[in-house]
Design an enzyme around this catalytic site. Sequence first.
Site, PDB file in Angstrom:
ATOM      1  N   HIS A 190       0.879  -1.213  -0.127  1.00 20.36           N
ATOM      2  CA  HIS A 190      -0.149   0.096   0.061  1.00 20.36           C
ATOM      3  C   HIS A 190       0.894   1.317   0.015  1.00 20.36           C
ATOM      4  O   HIS A 190       0.520   2.279  -0.543  1.00 20.36           O
ATOM      5  CB  HIS A 190      -0.950  -0.028   1.306  1.00 20.36           C
ATOM      6  CG  HIS A 190      -2.235  -0.451   0.971  1.00 20.36           C
ATOM      7  ND1 HIS A 190      -2.688  -1.537   1.324  1.00 20.36           N
ATOM      8  CD2 HIS A 190      -3.209   0.099   0.179  1.00 20.36           C
ATOM      9  CE1 HIS A 190      -3.864  -1.896   0.823  1.00 20.36           C
ATOM     10  NE2 HIS A 190      -4.236  -0.782   0.290  1.00 20.36           N
ATOM     11  N   ARG A 334      -5.735  -6.104 -17.607  1.00 19.78           N
ATOM     12  CA  ARG A 334      -5.181  -7.246 -17.598  1.00 19.78           C
ATOM     13  C   ARG A 334      -6.209  -7.796 -16.385  1.00 19.78           C
ATOM     14  O   ARG A 334      -6.469  -7.295 -15.256  1.00 19.78           O
ATOM     15  CB  ARG A 334      -3.826  -7.385 -16.772  1.00 19.78           C
ATOM     16  CG  ARG A 334      -3.386  -8.610 -16.157  1.00 19.78           C
ATOM     17  CD  ARG A 334      -1.904  -8.434 -15.760  1.00 19.78           C
ATOM     18  NE  ARG A 334      -1.988  -8.029 -14.476  1.00 19.78           N
ATOM     19  CZ  ARG A 334      -0.751  -7.782 -13.631  1.00 19.78           C
ATOM     20  NH1 ARG A 334       0.362  -7.972 -14.366  1.00 19.78           N
ATOM     21  NH2 ARG A 334      -0.864  -7.160 -12.417  1.00 19.78           N
ATOM     22  N   ASP A 457       8.206 -10.495 -13.516  1.00 19.51           N
ATOM     23  CA  ASP A 457       7.733 -11.813 -13.136  1.00 19.51           C
ATOM     24  C   ASP A 457       8.994 -12.646 -13.961  1.00 19.51           C
ATOM     25  O   ASP A 457       9.414 -13.788 -13.291  1.00 19.51           O
ATOM     26  CB  ASP A 457       6.490 -12.395 -13.149  1.00 19.51           C
ATOM     27  CG  ASP A 457       5.767 -11.920 -12.027  1.00 19.51           C
ATOM     28  OD1 ASP A 457       5.981 -12.148 -10.747  1.00 19.51           O
ATOM     29  OD2 ASP A 457       4.628 -11.153 -12.139  1.00 19.51           O
ATOM     30  N   ARG A 467      11.039 -11.721  -6.265  1.00 22.41           N
ATOM     31  CA  ARG A 467      10.992 -10.203  -6.410  1.00 22.41           C
ATOM     32  C   ARG A 467      10.743  -9.425  -5.259  1.00 22.41           C
ATOM     33  O   ARG A 467      11.188  -8.057  -5.359  1.00 22.41           O
ATOM     34  CB  ARG A 467      10.173  -9.967  -7.584  1.00 22.41           C
ATOM     35  CG  ARG A 467       8.765  -9.916  -7.225  1.00 22.41           C
ATOM     36  CD  ARG A 467       7.838 -10.146  -8.584  1.00 22.41           C
ATOM     37  NE  ARG A 467       7.173  -8.814  -8.832  1.00 22.41           N
ATOM     38  CZ  ARG A 467       6.267  -8.264  -9.551  1.00 22.41           C
ATOM     39  NH1 ARG A 467       5.909  -9.309 -10.312  1.00 22.41           N
ATOM     40  NH2 ARG A 467       5.637  -7.254  -9.356  1.00 22.41           N
ATOM     41  N   CYS A 504       5.587  -4.387 -20.065  1.00 21.22           N
ATOM     42  CA  CYS A 504       5.131  -3.547 -19.213  1.00 21.22           C
ATOM     43  C   CYS A 504       5.790  -3.832 -17.790  1.00 21.22           C
ATOM     44  O   CYS A 504       5.394  -3.433 -16.800  1.00 21.22           O
ATOM     45  CB  CYS A 504       3.474  -4.016 -19.139  1.00 21.22           C
ATOM     46  SG  CYS A 504       2.991  -5.682 -18.817  1.00 21.22           S
TER      47      CYS A 504
HETATM   48  C1  PEP Z   1       5.530  -7.971 -14.502  1.00 18.87           C
HETATM   49  O1  PEP Z   1       5.448  -9.177 -13.795  1.00 18.87           O
HETATM   50  O2  PEP Z   1       6.561  -7.551 -15.108  1.00 18.87           O
HETATM   51  C2  PEP Z   1       4.202  -7.138 -14.573  1.00 18.87           C
HETATM   52  C3  PEP Z   1       4.064  -6.069 -15.127  1.00 18.87           C
HETATM   53  O3  PEP Z   1       3.010  -7.413 -13.740  1.00 18.87           O
HETATM   54  P1  PEP Z   1       3.121  -7.210 -12.210  1.00 18.87           P
HETATM   55  O4  PEP Z   1       4.174  -6.697 -11.581  1.00 18.87           O
HETATM   56  O5  PEP Z   1       1.685  -6.861 -11.787  1.00 18.87           O
HETATM   57  O6  PEP Z   1       3.278  -8.730 -11.623  1.00 18.87           O
HETATM   58 MG    MG Z   2       3.584 -10.006 -13.381  1.00 11.83          MG
END
Ligand code: PEP
Ligand code: MG
Length: 573
Positions: A190, A334, A457, A467, A504
């Site tokens: 948050h 998404r 990811d 991560r 992304c």
């Molecule tokens: C990613 O995994 O790079 C991604 C954009 O999705 P999130 O960060 O929401 O897991």
């Molecule tokens: Mg992801």
Amino acid sequence: MEIYLQGMGVSPGIAIAPALFYSRASFEVPRRPITDVQAELMRLDEAVAKVRRELTSIYKKTVDAVGKAHAEIFRVHLMILDDVALRDDLAAQMEQERLNVEFILSSIASKYTEMMNNIDDQRFRERTADLLDVVDRLQRHLLKSDGPLLRHISEPSILVAQDLAPSDTASLDLDKALGLLVETGSPTSHSAILARALEIPAVVGISISQKSLSPGSLMILDGTSGVVIINPSQETVEKYQTEQQRLQSIQSHLLESLLSGPACTKDGTAVTLESNIELPLEIKHSLKMNVQGVGLYRTEYLFFNRDTLPTEEEQYQAYLHVASELFPAPVTLRTMDIGGDKFVKYLQNYKDSNPQLGLRAIRLSLAYPDIFKVQLRAMLRASAQGNIRIMFPMISSLEELRHAKAILQEARQELSSEGVAYNPDLKVGSMIEVPSAAVQADQIAEECDFFSLGTNDLIQYLLAVDRVNEKIAHLYEPAHPAVIRMIANVSSAAAAHNIPCSICGEMAGDPLYTELLLGLGVSSFSMASVSIPLIRARIAALNREDAKHLARDILQKKTAEEIKTILRSRLEG
Ligand code: PEP
Ligand code: MG
């Protein structure tokens, strides 16, 4: 001596200021005999009125900043504050024990907390923290404590905290809180979300109990790289000040040129720049940055901070709102990525033993097809009026993609038979963020309309590095040759099947990688809108042919260090 600490940058920008330590106050509550209960009750009522004003203002500020769903917590706090039973209990106990209101309040709070903790229902246990938050605020006023209220930071500071509750972050004095260093948390906690939304540089994942960190010491905090420097030398301060000014001048310079059409390389190749959003506030930022669309709307945020699932209508309204604001630019919705480090208590009444590898994202959606279908129906309905694309997270096999598409098809058929409109040509894409999908990208490309590389990811799963675990953050390496090869494989599979390949993950917003990604064939970049000007500037300095050449060269390199050395020298020109 200057000390470098490496954490996780969760909100970009540079802050240079002394450290201000913040911890939830532990009050010394005095115990005093009283004779006049009414006078004590009047003191209580005054404190309640002040806290009510405080919470109402935080509630409004949070609604404006990040939307109603995230402000809900403060409405709950207001309800606790106005709980008549609590006041009646206080009055009765004061009458009986003839002790001051602070003391009775604290003893009643402990009694309630104990009771709530003993109830075998997660929801009650979670409410304990809310009750204590409200009691804390009351005590501050009753005791006239000058504890570190975040609204009243006297000097510009970098706030250092073990943890920051949403109520803390929302009440920050934005002129004085120049940066945040929080020990616990992740980019999706948050505090991190609010820090980004409020554009406060922030770093998480650094232990704040280490000796080198002490109140008042000068700090540099880099919310992009996650680096924190304690007691920096004059030379280091000057270096970061220069960088800070450079970033600020790029931002303001580019804000003007942003209106002059799409981002373009020196040799005239147009590059699509889109934004990642989680919260309604970010649309405003995206529009200011003149983005060409939303490349990632993390819809799971609609499912947080509430006790029940959002209805189809609520979801439809939310998607339509974003799509209308951006129209005619596209918005990539998404489907919910719940699980991993994003926990929704009413859907997951258990804890996966290894949540990043557990029932997360599309796996959870496929496990709850009815809930998934509600989301897909809402998205399809919104597509009748907005320019919407749908994207599935964490696809790891063709079976999964087909299964998700089959449920989407059912949703289409239901809507058709109900006579409800949707866009029949809506594009459906797959995030490529699991190594199996990246390896099989050529086959997956045959069955979807676009790819979006989720490098956050992809790196975690390819390198087996959690991560959000600050202890192994040094192993989380976007420049690892295996990561670069995997991106190359995905983008060439997309090109061979004539579908766009965007990115992304956070790499998209890091100028170190822009030229390489472009050279590898990535055609569109989606990132937090605050990073757009910087990436746009980087693109304007690049040449497509040189980028391809660089990519070929980098693909031959054997270590991350070699790769980063080359990329740094390219960036520095
Ligand atoms: C990613 O995994 O790079 C991604 C954009 O999705 P999130 O960060 O929401 O897991
Ligand atoms: Mg992801």
